[in-house]
Design a protein around this motif. Structure first.
Motif, PDB file in Angstrom:
ATOM      1  N   HIS A 107     -17.635-175.272 -15.813  1.00 22.81           N
ATOM      2  CA  HIS A 107     -16.528-174.680 -16.566  1.00 22.81           C
ATOM      3  C   HIS A 107     -16.912-173.384 -17.258  1.00 22.81           C
ATOM      4  N   GLY A 108     -18.041-172.796 -16.905  1.00 23.77           N
ATOM      5  CA  GLY A 108     -18.484-171.580 -17.580  1.00 23.77           C
ATOM      6  C   GLY A 108     -17.545-170.405 -17.394  1.00 23.77           C
ATOM      7  N   GLN A 109     -16.759-170.397 -16.318  1.00 24.70           N
ATOM      8  CA  GLN A 109     -15.851-169.286 -16.106  1.00 24.70           C
ATOM      9  C   GLN A 109     -14.751-169.224 -17.159  1.00 24.70           C
ATOM     10  N   GLY A 110     -14.600-170.322 -17.924  1.00 30.35           N
ATOM     11  CA  GLY A 110     -13.568-170.345 -18.955  1.00 30.35           C
ATOM     12  C   GLY A 110     -13.955-169.613 -20.219  1.00 30.35           C
ATOM     13  N   GLY A 111     -15.155-169.122 -20.339  1.00 25.36           N
ATOM     14  CA  GLY A 111     -15.563-168.364 -21.512  1.00 25.36           C
ATOM     15  C   GLY A 111     -16.684-169.048 -22.266  1.00 25.36           C
ATOM     16  N   THR A 112     -17.097-168.466 -23.392  1.00 23.67           N
ATOM     17  CA  THR A 112     -18.250-168.978 -24.151  1.00 23.67           C
ATOM     18  C   THR A 112     -17.972-170.296 -24.849  1.00 23.67           C
ATOM     19  N   GLY A 128     -26.318-163.118 -32.232  1.00 26.39           N
ATOM     20  CA  GLY A 128     -25.374-162.026 -32.432  1.00 26.39           C
ATOM     21  C   GLY A 128     -24.566-161.681 -31.202  1.00 26.39           C
ATOM     22  N   GLY A 129     -24.407-162.606 -30.277  1.00 23.90           N
ATOM     23  CA  GLY A 129     -23.622-162.346 -29.077  1.00 23.90           C
ATOM     24  C   GLY A 129     -24.295-161.438 -28.079  1.00 23.90           C
ATOM     25  N   ASN A 130     -25.535-161.091 -28.285  1.00 27.76           N
ATOM     26  CA  ASN A 130     -26.253-160.174 -27.401  1.00 27.76           C
ATOM     27  C   ASN A 130     -27.221-160.987 -26.553  1.00 27.76           C
ATOM     28  N   TYR A 131     -26.959-161.067 -25.233  1.00 28.42           N
ATOM     29  CA  TYR A 131     -27.793-161.936 -24.413  1.00 28.42           C
ATOM     30  C   TYR A 131     -29.204-161.386 -24.258  1.00 28.42           C
ATOM     31  N   PHE A 225     -33.715-170.530 -16.585  1.00 24.83           N
ATOM     32  CA  PHE A 225     -33.575-169.649 -15.424  1.00 24.83           C
ATOM     33  C   PHE A 225     -32.690-170.275 -14.345  1.00 24.83           C
ATOM     34  N   ILE A 226     -32.719-171.593 -14.216  1.00 20.93           N
ATOM     35  CA  ILE A 226     -31.818-172.251 -13.262  1.00 20.93           C
ATOM     36  C   ILE A 226     -30.366-172.051 -13.677  1.00 20.93           C
ATOM     37  N   ASP A 227     -30.086-172.222 -14.992  1.00 24.70           N
ATOM     38  CA  ASP A 227     -28.720-171.998 -15.489  1.00 24.70           C
ATOM     39  C   ASP A 227     -28.290-170.548 -15.278  1.00 24.70           C
ATOM     40  N   LEU A 228     -29.197-169.603 -15.553  1.00 20.85           N
ATOM     41  CA  LEU A 228     -28.844-168.188 -15.407  1.00 20.85           C
ATOM     42  C   LEU A 228     -28.519-167.846 -13.947  1.00 20.85           C
ATOM     43  N   LEU A 229     -29.409-168.201 -13.044  1.00 24.49           N
ATOM     44  CA  LEU A 229     -29.188-167.864 -11.640  1.00 24.49           C
ATOM     45  C   LEU A 229     -27.996-168.622 -11.065  1.00 24.49           C
ATOM     46  N   GLY A 230     -27.926-169.938 -11.381  1.00 27.19           N
ATOM     47  CA  GLY A 230     -26.799-170.722 -10.892  1.00 27.19           C
ATOM     48  C   GLY A 230     -25.479-170.220 -11.427  1.00 27.19           C
ATOM     49  N   GLY A 231     -25.444-169.836 -12.720  1.00 25.97           N
ATOM     50  CA  GLY A 231     -24.209-169.329 -13.303  1.00 25.97           C
ATOM     51  C   GLY A 231     -23.771-168.024 -12.662  1.00 25.97           C
ATOM     52  N   LEU A 232     -24.731-167.109 -12.430  1.00 26.70           N
ATOM     53  CA  LEU A 232     -24.379-165.839 -11.789  1.00 26.70           C
ATOM     54  C   LEU A 232     -23.804-166.072 -10.390  1.00 26.70           C
ATOM     55  N   VAL A 233     -24.439-166.938  -9.604  1.00 23.17           N
ATOM     56  CA  VAL A 233     -23.964-167.194  -8.239  1.00 23.17           C
ATOM     57  C   VAL A 233     -22.587-167.843  -8.254  1.00 23.17           C
ATOM     58  N   GLN A 248     -22.671-161.785 -18.743  1.00 18.81           N
ATOM     59  CA  GLN A 248     -22.394-161.909 -20.177  1.00 18.81           C
ATOM     60  C   GLN A 248     -22.087-163.359 -20.548  1.00 18.81           C
ATOM     61  N   THR A 249     -21.172-163.990 -19.779  1.00 24.34           N
ATOM     62  CA  THR A 249     -20.726-165.345 -20.129  1.00 24.34           C
ATOM     63  C   THR A 249     -21.832-166.376 -19.914  1.00 24.34           C
ATOM     64  N   TYR A 250     -22.382-166.415 -18.700  1.00 25.79           N
ATOM     65  CA  TYR A 250     -23.338-167.475 -18.381  1.00 25.79           C
ATOM     66  C   TYR A 250     -24.669-167.276 -19.105  1.00 25.79           C
ATOM     67  N   THR A 251     -25.001-166.015 -19.387  1.00 22.03           N
ATOM     68  CA  THR A 251     -26.243-165.797 -20.132  1.00 22.03           C
ATOM     69  C   THR A 251     -26.109-166.282 -21.565  1.00 22.03           C
ATOM     70  N   LEU A 252     -24.990-165.981 -22.216  1.00 26.86           N
ATOM     71  CA  LEU A 252     -24.795-166.459 -23.590  1.00 26.86           C
ATOM     72  C   LEU A 252     -24.772-167.983 -23.631  1.00 26.86           C
ATOM     73  N   LEU A 253     -24.095-168.604 -22.663  1.00 28.94           N
ATOM     74  CA  LEU A 253     -24.063-170.067 -22.638  1.00 28.94           C
ATOM     75  C   LEU A 253     -25.456-170.649 -22.376  1.00 28.94           C
ATOM     76  N   SER A 254     -26.180-170.098 -21.427  1.00 28.40           N
ATOM     77  CA  SER A 254     -27.509-170.620 -21.100  1.00 28.40           C
ATOM     78  C   SER A 254     -28.478-170.420 -22.258  1.00 28.40           C
ATOM     79  N   ILE A 255     -28.416-169.212 -22.884  1.00 31.55           N
ATOM     80  CA  ILE A 255     -29.305-168.969 -24.022  1.00 31.55           C
ATOM     81  C   ILE A 255     -28.933-169.873 -25.192  1.00 31.55           C
TER      82      ILE A 255
END
Length: 703
Positions: A107-112, A128-131, A225-233, A248-255
């Motif tokens: 559900h990451g496409q729905g936003g942070t 601070g919202g900065n990935y 890193f799995i969340d980051l790469l998987g989220g981008l794909v 922006q979205t998946y990096t903030l969620l993963s971090i």
């Protein structure tokens, strides 16, 4: 006010049943299974965001409680469940990572806000919202946790486990020595042995648990890193997001997810480091820091002066250094005020009493020779004075009682007297006026005995434990907990003297058995077997010959508790044999099962050494040539004594009682020959070993 609407009867019955079930459950028994099942459920079942928030908050709360508990521990064993707690919290964090990764990727496409408020808050507020900042902060936390805290705690756990296991035999021997000396009872010995075993189990488990913490830190990096790469794909290919939006979205969620898991992990790692590095001093961590870090006013004063000088240097932040100097100076002033107040409240010590004029020597001051005496220096008088809290008299009574229970007769009371010829803290043990042991103790200090395998040296006065010759250190009472934690056996001055006295009693038991003691033994036996005593002494055996037989048994460490069996054997064989050595051999045959049990304990087999056949033949030939004055060739005798000493030390180092088996004709001759060189080497004849006891040959004694 309207009254509450009553529940329908079926619902009421269900709720009532649930209340009864809840009240009857012991939640302590089901808490762990519920937690484990919950962890396994989160690994496979998707969770709504609300439950994710609840479980993330629970994880942080538990980690915070664990950290606070470790700060108030006085010794590591007070939190014996900590290795299991580390495992469960690690599994909880990993299961939350899996559950959060599932939600982020689905559900990451729905936003942070797709993964819940906790992850969103950490992604927005903490970084601070900065990935980019988030990745850097996460990397710093991982370095702190993985490289610094986890690695250091793991190394300490490994060393502690090894030293604890190495020190176990020495600690067990120290407990056995205290038990044999009568200083502790069986219950206290059992308690101490259990505590030693628990300590070894704890540090061994902590050595393994540190690998969980290390693996948790590695897993956090991989999951990020799995969340980051998987989220981008998934975001770009499946949901049509642009690369920038998906990053922006998946990096903030993963971090956010990584930080939510990494902060509790960091707290548990800190807690593990505190538990492992904590040295038991009877204080919690805060008390140790305050008392030891800020307990020296001279150090604080010097520090305040240095900071004040630094503040005067041009270009330095004057206000910060002056403030720090003022704080340290204030602490020095408070310590000074406290010491002055305590000094004013202390009572003025009375002047020392005027020494009485020495009396003239008279015949009344010449005392007869005592069977057993203890001379002490003037500084040790307080140890035997009940009015000054001296415990030595009670310890000596306990030693005499223990010795009587072990060996079967009561020795004469110990005559204690002060001796100005000794050093102030010196003492001397004498048997019939002959010095058999001496030492020096310090009543205001404690002796830390090194049983072997201690984890750290101690600062103090190096010495040697007088009873068994173990290395030791005299330390201040404030170092007791530190020494105990390092594996030392800590005893006071009274215990040192009492242990030495018990060792002297064991060694000189035969000399302490006199005519009065034999008469007391016969009188005590006559209360239960009057006819046996009447027929034995003096009709069949004189009291002196009976005393010689009993002294022969005691000289080889055989107790004479079973006087009835001894008397019956002597009554049976005294008409045919009057030689004390031959009668002793007959008694030993009857006491064989007891002697073997005393040496081997409850084990079904007796570990023993045997004589080399060639040596045995030489000894038999020597004994046949002159049965009463058999003498070995000096070189052979010296080699035999040296080999016997080495055999005794080797068997004791392997945890066995040193025993040598030989034929009955050689037993007495060999036992007397080896008694001085190897006093703890027991010589048995094959006939003394009962049929049900198996013999395991572990070595051969040859010259």
């Amino acid at each position: 006010m309207a009254s509450a609407t009553p529940l329908p009867k079926p619902q009421a019955r269900v709720l009532d049943g649930l209340r009864r079930i809840g009240s009857s459950i012991d939640w302590k028994l089901v808490a762990a299974p519920i937690l484990v099942m919950l962890i396994l459920t989160m690994l496979v079942v998707p969770l709504p965001t609300f439950l994710l928030d609840v479980f993330f908050t629970f994880n942080i709360s538990v980690s915070l409680v664990i950290l606070l508990v470790t700060l108030y521990l006085k010794r590591p064993l007070d939190f014996a469940a900590f290795p299991t707690v580390i495992l469960l919290t690690t599994l909880l964090r990993l299961s939350l990572n899996v559950a959060a990764a599932r939600v982020i990727l689905l559900h990451g496409q729905g936003g942070t806000a797709a993964a819940g408020q906790v992850i969103e808050s950490f992604g927005e507020f903490v970084i601070g919202g900065n990935y980019a900042v988030g990745i850097i902060i996460f990397a710093i936390l991982v370095v702190i946790n993985f490289v610094v805290i986890t690695k250091g705690a793991g190394r300490i756990a490994e060393v502690s486990a090894r030293f604890t296991l190495d020190a176990m035999p020495g600690k067990q021997m120290a407990i056995d020595a205290d038990l044999n000396a009568g200083l502790i009872d069986q219950e206290e010995a059992r308690k101490r042995r259990a505590e030693i075993a628990q300590e070894a189990d704890f540090f061994g488990a902590m050595d393994g648990a540190s690998k969980f913490v290390r693996g948790d830190a590695i897993a956090a990096i991989l999951i990020l890193f799995i969340d980051l790469l998987g989220g981008l794909v998934i975001g770009v290919l499946m949901h049509g997001l642009s690369v920038g939006e998906a990053a922006q979205t998946y990096t903030l969620l993963s971090i956010g997810d990584a930080l939510v898991a990494q902060i509790p992990s960091l707290m548990v790692s800190i807690a593990a480091g505190i538990v492992i590095s904590n040295v038991s001093t009877g204080q919690d961590v805060g008390g140790q820091l305050v008392s030891q870090l800020f307990g020296h006013k001279h150090v604080l004063a010097i520090g305040a002066g240095i900071l004040g000088l630094v503040a005067l240097v041009p270009g330095m932040p004057h206000l910060s250094f002056l403030l720090a100097a003022a704080v340290l100076g204030g602490l020095v002033w408070l310590r000074q005020r406290q010491e002055q107040r305590l000094a004013a409240e202390a009572a003025v010590a009375p002047p020392p009493p005027v020494a009485a004029e020495a009396e003239e020597v008279s015949w009344e001051q010449i005392e007869p020779v005592d069977p057993l005496s203890l001379d002490v220096g003037y500084r040790l008088i307080a140890l035997v004075d009940r009015n000054q809290g001296g415990e030595l008299l009670a310890r000596i009574r306990g030693v005499r009682k223990k010795f009587a229970q072990e060996m079967g007769f009561l020795v004469s009371p110990v005559h204690i007297r002060d001796n100005l010829e000794l050093r102030p803290g010196g003492y001397r043990l004498s048997v019939k006026g002959v010095e058999v042991g001496s030492g020096e103790v310090f009543p205001e200090l404690l002796m830390a005995i090194n049983p072997g395998g201690v984890s750290a040296p101690l600062s103090g006065q190096a010495t040697t434990e007088p009873a068994f010759g173990l290395p030791a250190v005299w330390i201040a009472p404030s170092q007791r907990d530190q020494a105990t934690a390092a594996g030392y056996t800590v005893v006071d001055a009274s215990t040192v003297i009492a242990t030495h006295l018990h060792q002297v009693l064991q060694t000189h038991a035969a000399e302490l058995l006199g005519r009065e003691e034999v008469e007391a033994l016969l009188a005590h036996l006559a209360t239960r077997s009057p006819k046996l005593v009447e027929d034995l002494v003096p009709k069949l055996l004189t009291a002196d010959r009976l005393r010689k037989v009993l002294q022969n048994l005691l000289a080889e460490g055989v107790p004479i508790r079973d006087m009835r069996t001894i008397a019956e054997v002597l009554a049976e064989h005294a008409p045919q044999a009057q030689d004390a050595d031959e009668l002793t051999a007959r008694v030993r045959l009857a006491l064989g099962p007891f002697i073997v049990q005393m040496l081997s304990g409850p084990n079904k087999e007796l570990a023993a050494a045997v004589l080399d056949p060639q040596l045995e033949q030489i000894l038999l030939n020597t004994l046949r040539a002159d049965p009463h004055n058999a003498v070995l060739e000096p070189g052979l005798a010296q080699r035999l004594l040296q080999k016997a000493t080495e055999l005794m030390q080797t068997m004791e180092a392997q945890g066995m009682t040193a025993v040598v088996l030989t034929g009955a004709p050689l037993r007495t001759f060999l036992a007397r020959m080896l008694s001085r060189a190897a006093p703890r080497l027991r010589v048995l004849s094959y006939a003394e070993v009962p049929d049900q006891k198996q013999v395991r040959i572990v070595a051969t004694l040859g010259a």
